[in-house]
Design a protein around this motif. Structure first.
Motif, short mmCIF file in Angstrom:
data_model
loop_
_atom_site.label_atom_id
_atom_site.label_comp_id
_atom_site.label_asym_id
_atom_site.label_seq_id
_atom_site.Cartn_x
_atom_site.Cartn_y
_atom_site.Cartn_z
N ALA A 284 0.90 -1.25 -0.09
CA ALA A 284 0.05 0.09 0.10
C ALA A 284 0.97 1.33 0.12
CB ALA A 284 -0.89 0.17 1.32
N GLY A 285 2.11 1.43 0.78
CA GLY A 285 2.82 2.29 0.65
C GLY A 285 3.62 2.61 -0.67
N THR A 286 3.84 1.50 -1.37
CA THR A 286 4.27 1.57 -2.60
C THR A 286 3.65 2.27 -3.62
OG1 THR A 286 5.69 -0.55 -2.20
CG2 THR A 286 5.17 0.23 -4.60
N ALA A 287 2.01 2.10 -3.33
CA ALA A 287 1.28 2.72 -4.27
C ALA A 287 0.99 4.09 -4.02
CB ALA A 287 -0.36 2.00 -4.15
N ALA A 288 1.10 4.43 -2.58
CA ALA A 288 1.05 5.92 -2.37
C ALA A 288 2.37 6.52 -2.61
CB ALA A 288 1.00 5.78 -0.60
N LEU A 289 3.43 6.00 -2.55
CA LEU A 289 4.69 6.96 -2.86
C LEU A 289 4.77 6.96 -4.46
CD1 LEU A 289 7.06 4.99 -0.42
CD2 LEU A 289 6.55 7.37 -0.24
N GLU A 290 4.30 6.18 -5.23
CA GLU A 290 4.29 6.08 -6.61
C GLU A 290 3.16 7.01 -7.09
OE1 GLU A 290 4.67 2.01 -8.14
OE2 GLU A 290 7.01 2.18 -7.83
N SER A 291 2.22 7.35 -6.37
CA SER A 291 0.95 8.24 -6.89
C SER A 291 1.47 9.64 -7.35
CB SER A 291 -0.03 8.26 -5.75
OG SER A 291 0.38 9.10 -4.87
N ASP A 292 0.65 10.41 -7.72
CA ASP A 292 1.07 11.69 -8.24
C ASP A 292 1.00 12.77 -7.06
OD1 ASP A 292 -1.71 12.05 -7.73
OD2 ASP A 292 -2.30 12.58 -9.56
N GLN A 293 0.85 12.11 -5.91
CA GLN A 293 0.62 13.00 -4.56
C GLN A 293 -0.37 13.96 -4.48
OE1 GLN A 293 3.45 11.79 -2.32
NE2 GLN A 293 3.15 10.48 -4.27
N GLY A 294 -1.44 13.69 -5.35
CA GLY A 294 -2.62 14.38 -5.04
C GLY A 294 -3.01 14.40 -3.86
N CYS A 295 -3.03 13.08 -3.24
CA CYS A 295 -3.78 12.85 -2.14
C CYS A 295 -3.06 13.43 -0.84
CB CYS A 295 -4.07 11.31 -1.61
SG CYS A 295 -2.21 10.53 -1.69
N VAL A 296 -1.96 13.71 -1.03
CA VAL A 296 -1.05 14.52 -0.04
C VAL A 296 -1.57 16.05 -0.22
CG1 VAL A 296 1.26 14.99 0.85
CG2 VAL A 296 0.91 12.95 -0.05
N ASP A 297 -1.67 16.45 -1.34
CA ASP A 297 -1.89 17.76 -1.54
C ASP A 297 -3.24 18.21 -1.03
OD1 ASP A 297 0.41 18.13 -2.81
OD2 ASP A 297 -0.30 17.98 -4.97
N GLU A 298 -4.34 17.16 -1.44
CA GLU A 298 -5.68 17.52 -0.81
C GLU A 298 -5.53 17.26 0.90
OE1 GLU A 298 -9.18 16.82 1.15
OE2 GLU A 298 -7.72 15.26 1.12
N LEU A 299 -4.71 16.51 1.36
CA LEU A 299 -4.53 16.63 3.04
C LEU A 299 -3.91 18.10 3.40
CD1 LEU A 299 -3.45 13.25 4.37
CD2 LEU A 299 -5.45 14.40 4.71
N ALA A 300 -2.94 18.46 2.67
CA ALA A 300 -2.40 19.85 3.00
C ALA A 300 -3.30 20.89 2.96
CB ALA A 300 -1.00 20.21 2.18
N SER A 301 -4.30 20.68 1.92
CA SER A 301 -5.20 21.85 1.78
C SER A 301 -6.20 21.80 2.80
CB SER A 301 -5.88 21.83 0.53
OG SER A 301 -4.94 21.83 -0.71
N ARG A 302 -6.60 20.69 3.21
CA ARG A 302 -7.44 20.36 4.23
C ARG A 302 -7.02 21.02 5.50
NH1 ARG A 302 -9.50 14.37 5.69
NH2 ARG A 302 -9.72 14.52 3.16
N TYR A 303 -5.79 20.79 5.86
CA TYR A 303 -5.33 21.29 7.16
C TYR A 303 -4.99 22.67 7.24
CZ TYR A 303 -4.21 16.47 8.25
OH TYR A 303 -4.43 14.89 8.39
#
Length: 391
Positions: A284-303
């Motif tokens: 699961a971590g491999t999939a997260a790291l290899e993604s476009d990091q859009g999910c991280v950007d979404e979390l950053a925006s939420r915070y």
């Protein structure tokens, strides 16, 4: 029920373990709830988000892979380490060798504990900014090392003045711990700060550990990796966690990256004293790291939205709030005449809002409290309303 006393004495390490400040606060909150209070708990740093759908889908499939029921490779699955290598290259423009400069660990604290074990001996000097994440203090005390606190004051944006440290003090330091974005303040270090730290490490022959637990969660995009600074790989390692970036806190995954020799010694220690990250979680971590990091950007925006709710609301109520540039907390000065500890107690008693007093994080925080942003926007607005009413 009968209780039994140990038939033997405990080790020096066991007898030197400081109290867990987070567990102490949990007990206070539980007592308030048991007394009938409707507590909004902003003391915890436990993410309320959920891993993105694609991360969870990979994890579900990985559980059904018979190969994942076996022990993982000692260093971590090659697929996970290669993904971390690519993540560093794509996000931070850092080139690493996954075979020698990366090692999988069960979250940041697991990596920090291993690093302390291989780098810090009794009597060694360990330096870190004050305020600090409590584990640094606890590990230093348990290792019978000398703690050197670098005051990080409001007028410097809660960054320590590295040039204010005496030359002879730098000569004694074995390890410098950095943590940016910072817990508890949310302070972010600019590249010039990291460059100076690396320069000092080369000059005075100490190692740097950068606790990069809040990577990606900044107000203005991603942060700087210490390893992107020229010369950093010769003196430094970085500890990354997937807990905050991908809301995988309960899944326990991360990695140590950087200096080959330090990583090699961490591996050897961990082979004997630790266990590897669950294989399906590595997938699961491999999939997260290899993604476009859009999910991280979404979390950053939420915070960022939540930070505006809390910081803006508390400023309107008359409180001095540090204008942080990252992380998942608000760092707030207590009202005039109150210590952070007294203010936190009053908020729990009168507003049913839990916050951590700044003394949990060192000496500089005596007049501060830390509010977590890990509740819904409605709950945060209600917490701000309650605090304003008490003020």
């Amino acid at each position: 029920m009968t209780t039994y006393v140990s038939p033997v004495s405990f080790t020096t390490v066991a007898q030197s373990i400081p109290p867990n400040v987070f567990a102490d606060m949990d007990r206070k909150v539980a007592a308030a709830v048991a007394g009938g209070a409707d507590v909004i708990d902003l003391a915890k740093g436990n993410p309320d988000a959920f891993p993105a759908d694609f991360i969870r889908d990979v994890a579900k499939r990985a559980v059904d892979d018979p190969a994942n029921a076996r022990y993982s490779p000692f260093d971590g699955k090659p697929s996970f380490l290669r993904a971390a290598e690519r993540w560093y290259r794509n996000v931070y423009d850092v080139d690493l060798d996954w075979k020698t400069q990366l090692f999988a660990v069960e979250g940041a604290v697991d990596g920090l504990a291993a690093l302390f074990a291989v780098l810090v001996a009794p009597g060694d000097a360990v330096a870190y900014a004050d305020p600090y994440y409590p584990s640094y203090h606890c590990m230093t005390v348990m290792g019978r090392a000398e703690e050197i606190l670098l005051p990080s004051l409001a007028e410097r944006g809660f960054l320590p003045d590295l040039d204010a440290v005496a030359e002879e003090t730098w000569d004694r330091i074995k390890v410098l711990i950095l943590n940016y974005p910072n817990n508890p303040t949310g302070a972010q270090a600019p590249r010039e700060f990291f460059e100076r730290a690396v320069e000092l490490a080369h000059e005075h022959h100490f190692a740097i550990i950068q606790d990069f637990a809040y990577a990606g969660l900044g107000v203005n995009g991603h942060q700087i990796s210490l390893l992107s600074v020229p010369g950093a790989l010769e003196v430094a390692v970085e500890v990354c966690s997937l807990s905050k970036m991908y809301a995988m806190a309960g899944w326990r995954a991360g990695f140590v990256a950087g200096n080959d020799d330090i990583v090699s010694h961490v591996k050897q220690y961990h082979y004997q004293m630790g266990s590897m990250v669950t294989a399906s979680i590595q997938d699961a971590g491999t999939a997260a790291l290899e993604s476009d990091q859009g999910c991280v950007d979404e979390l950053a925006s939420r915070y960022a939205v939540r930070r505006r709710i809390v910081a803006g609301g508390l400023r309107d109520a008359g409180l001095d709030v540090f204008d942080s540039e990252g992380g998942i907390y608000a760092w707030v000065h207590a009202p005039e005449g109150l210590t952070g500890e007294r203010f936190a107690d009053l908020l729990l008693e009168r507003a049913a809002v839990a916050a951590l007093p700044g003394t949990c994080f060192g000496k500089v925080g005596v007049d501060y409290v830390r509010f977590s942003l890990l509740k819904s926007e409605d709950q945060l607005r209600e917490a701000v309303r309650r605090i304003a009413a008490v003020l």
